[in-house]
Design an enzyme around this catalytic site. Structure first.
Site, PDB file in Angstrom:
ATOM      1  N   GLY A  84      56.166  23.769  45.864  1.00 18.65           N
ATOM      2  CA  GLY A  84      56.892  24.538  47.043  1.00 18.65           C
ATOM      3  C   GLY A  84      58.129  25.203  46.625  1.00 18.65           C
ATOM      4  N   GLY A  85      58.658  24.795  45.513  1.00 26.22           N
ATOM      5  CA  GLY A  85      59.886  25.519  45.061  1.00 26.22           C
ATOM      6  C   GLY A  85      60.014  27.017  44.953  1.00 26.22           C
ATOM      7  N   LYS A  86      59.031  27.667  44.344  1.00 24.97           N
ATOM      8  CA  LYS A  86      59.102  28.996  44.223  1.00 24.97           C
ATOM      9  C   LYS A  86      58.804  29.484  45.743  1.00 24.97           C
ATOM     10  CE  LYS A  86      57.704  28.931  39.369  1.00 24.97           C
ATOM     11  NZ  LYS A  86      57.749  27.431  39.141  1.00 24.97           N
ATOM     12  N   ASP A 143      47.390  26.109  47.835  1.00 30.44           N
ATOM     13  CA  ASP A 143      47.265  25.156  46.647  1.00 30.44           C
ATOM     14  C   ASP A 143      45.817  24.606  47.041  1.00 30.44           C
ATOM     15  OD1 ASP A 143      49.113  23.894  44.316  1.00 30.44           O
ATOM     16  OD2 ASP A 143      47.890  22.523  44.867  1.00 30.44           O
ATOM     17  N   ASP A 148      40.126  27.145  46.947  1.00 29.94           N
ATOM     18  CA  ASP A 148      39.919  27.130  45.457  1.00 29.94           C
ATOM     19  C   ASP A 148      40.724  28.476  44.974  1.00 29.94           C
ATOM     20  OD1 ASP A 148      39.165  27.354  42.658  1.00 29.94           O
ATOM     21  OD2 ASP A 148      37.227  27.227  43.142  1.00 29.94           O
ATOM     22  N   GLY A 149      41.820  28.582  44.389  1.00 22.23           N
ATOM     23  CA  GLY A 149      42.291  29.771  44.100  1.00 22.23           C
ATOM     24  C   GLY A 149      41.511  30.709  43.285  1.00 22.23           C
ATOM     25  N   ASP A 155      51.427  31.110  39.623  1.00 21.69           N
ATOM     26  CA  ASP A 155      52.161  29.847  38.627  1.00 21.69           C
ATOM     27  C   ASP A 155      50.982  28.762  38.730  1.00 21.69           C
ATOM     28  OD1 ASP A 155      54.295  28.639  37.583  1.00 21.69           O
ATOM     29  OD2 ASP A 155      54.376  27.304  39.190  1.00 21.69           O
ATOM     30  N   CYS A 180      54.592  26.322  32.753  1.00 25.80           N
ATOM     31  CA  CYS A 180      55.907  25.670  32.276  1.00 25.80           C
ATOM     32  C   CYS A 180      55.602  24.811  31.229  1.00 25.80           C
ATOM     33  CB  CYS A 180      56.363  24.643  33.473  1.00 25.80           C
ATOM     34  SG  CYS A 180      54.972  23.656  34.114  1.00 25.80           S
TER      35      CYS A 180
END
Length: 433
Positions: free
Chosen positions: A234-236, A253, A286-287, A304, A359
């Site tokens: 959840g940071g972004k 997600d 499901d993305g 991301d 990342c």
């Protein structure tokens, strides 16, 4: 002293006494030593579980496995990185390796919705907002013009470079509301935990400061509909909400447990009136199927994707993608990432923009994935895309981050001991058709 002739062999164990044998074979024992042995045996009999002397917070449950794995996941990850990144990064790898194995550096994403005086407290500790603290002396190239506007107005950097390489060079406006504070370069001071205000909202969110860059690159404008396809933890998503200009935000997600964590983060930082169905939607789909759910819908899409998360893989054995039981999952990552990016491309409307980020330092999960997704979008779906050059962003923030040189596609923050952020890879695409 006294002499005894034992009827049976006598064996004295322990380190509390001594035994000596005389010439006639008699054993001699000290009265004091015998008493000590008896007292020690009695004490050990009463104290069978020494854990009662250990504070509860320091007790560790023993592993069920009889022996520890010969090659734990962190060791396997380091061996893999040495083999791949040593070739990929060349002479840069030794310094990047040291930084990855060292304590990472964090940034404090300031929460504009909190009424706590966190901003002043952080600045008093020596922190600076890296988004406002731009290196004015850094001139990336003779043809680039940079203009920094006063506080409260967007920061605009425009490029006059030619489009010969097929990359679009366009002005980049940064939201004046997003603030991320970091300690100076080389300062490894740790942030204190954020405190809640009178409404229970926390003052700042601790995250890798380089993770804010994909949100800045997304360049969200007033009234935009935005999709964060792989949003947890959840940071972004929180950084995007700090822009205070999003018309509607959809956060998704595929993991139900991670989605629950995402909800918890948003409720800890965002007022309830901004979490209504009219402004925010939280899903756990499901993305890779998003192109079938909502096609040609969003002005901005952040993808991301799940990756090898290089830092975690080197530092934590738990939930490590390099666990031998997850070898198949790790090998399928590039294909999963390409499918997620393709779904994000399909979800964007024509003229919309997509930012792909990871990342990891891996080329197979970064540039190769972008190339594959762009190819499939063009050949199988008739969607044409244009790469947006992110050099304006990297030149603005090279005072804070260490960027990899000569990246042919996208930009990447690489860890450095003096600025131990990242790794973060990002590539921006604009949908033309």
């Amino acid at each position: 002293m006294f002499r005894v002739r034992p009827a049976h062999p006598v064996k004295v164990c322990g380190t509390f006494g001594f035994v000596c044998r005389s010439e006639d074979g008699l054993l001699k024992l000290s009265h004091g030593v015998m008493a000590l042995l008896l007292d020690t045996r009695l004490l050990l009999r009463k104290v069978r579980d020494l854990r009662c002397f250990t504070p509860r917070r320091h007790r560790v449950k023993e592993k069920w496995a009889a022996t520890r794995a010969k090659y734990p996941p962190t060791t396997l990850a380091l061996q893999h990185f040495d083999a791949t990144y040593g070739v990929q990064l060349g002479q840069q790898w030794p310094s990047v390796r040291v930084a990855l194995l060292s304590e990472r550096k964090y940034g404090a994403l300031f929460n504009n919705f909190s009424h706590d005086a966190a901003l002043g407290d952080l600045e008093a500790q020596g922190c600076r907002d890296f988004i406002r603290d731009i290196d004015a002396e850094a001139q990336p190239c003779p043809e680039q013009e940079s203009e920094v506007v006063t506080e409260g107005e967007p920061i605009c950097v425009s490029m006059k470079k030619s489009d010969a390489d097929g990359q679009q060079l366009s002005p980049l406006q940064l939201s004046p509301h997003i603030k991320c504070l970091v300690f100076p370069r080389g300062d490894i001071t740790r942030f204190k935990p954020a405190k809640p205000d009178m409404l229970g909202l926390l003052g700042y969110y601790l995250m890798d400061a380089a993770s804010v860059l994909p949100c800045l690159a997304l360049n969200v404008q007033e009234g935009h509909n935005v999709l964060d396809l792989c949003a947890a933890p959840g940071g972004k998503s929180l950084a995007l909400l700090q822009s205070q200009c999003i018309g509607f935000l959809c956060v998704n997600d595929s993991s139900v447990s991670r989605t629950m964590r995402l909800k918890k983060v948003l409720h800890s930082y965002v007022p309830k009136q901004l979490l209504t169905d009219e402004k925010l939607r939280i899903t756990s789909f499901d993305g890779t199927k998003w192109g079938e759910i909502e096609r040609n819908t969003f002005d901005r899409v952040l993808v991301d994707v799940p990756c090898t998360t290089d830092r975690h893989s080197l530092m934590e054995d738990d939930n490590n993608i390099f666990n031998k039981m997850r070898t198949g999952e790790r090998r399928k990552l590039p294909q999963l990432q390409a499918e997620l990016l393709l779904a994000g491309i399909q979800a964007a409307c024509p003229g919309g923009e997509i930012v792909y980020s990871t990342c990891t330092l891996s080329q197979n999960q970064n540039m190769s994935v972008v190339e594959q997704a762009v190819h499939v979008a063009r050949e199988d779906h008739g969607i044409h895309l244009q790469v947006v050059d992110l050099q304006p962003l990297t030149h603005m923030f090279r005072k804070t981050f260490h960027f990899a040189p000569d990246i042919p596609l996208g930009e990447m923050v690489i860890p450095h001991l003096a600025a131990n952020f990242g790794p973060i890879y990002m590539c921006k695409l604009r949908r033309l058709t």
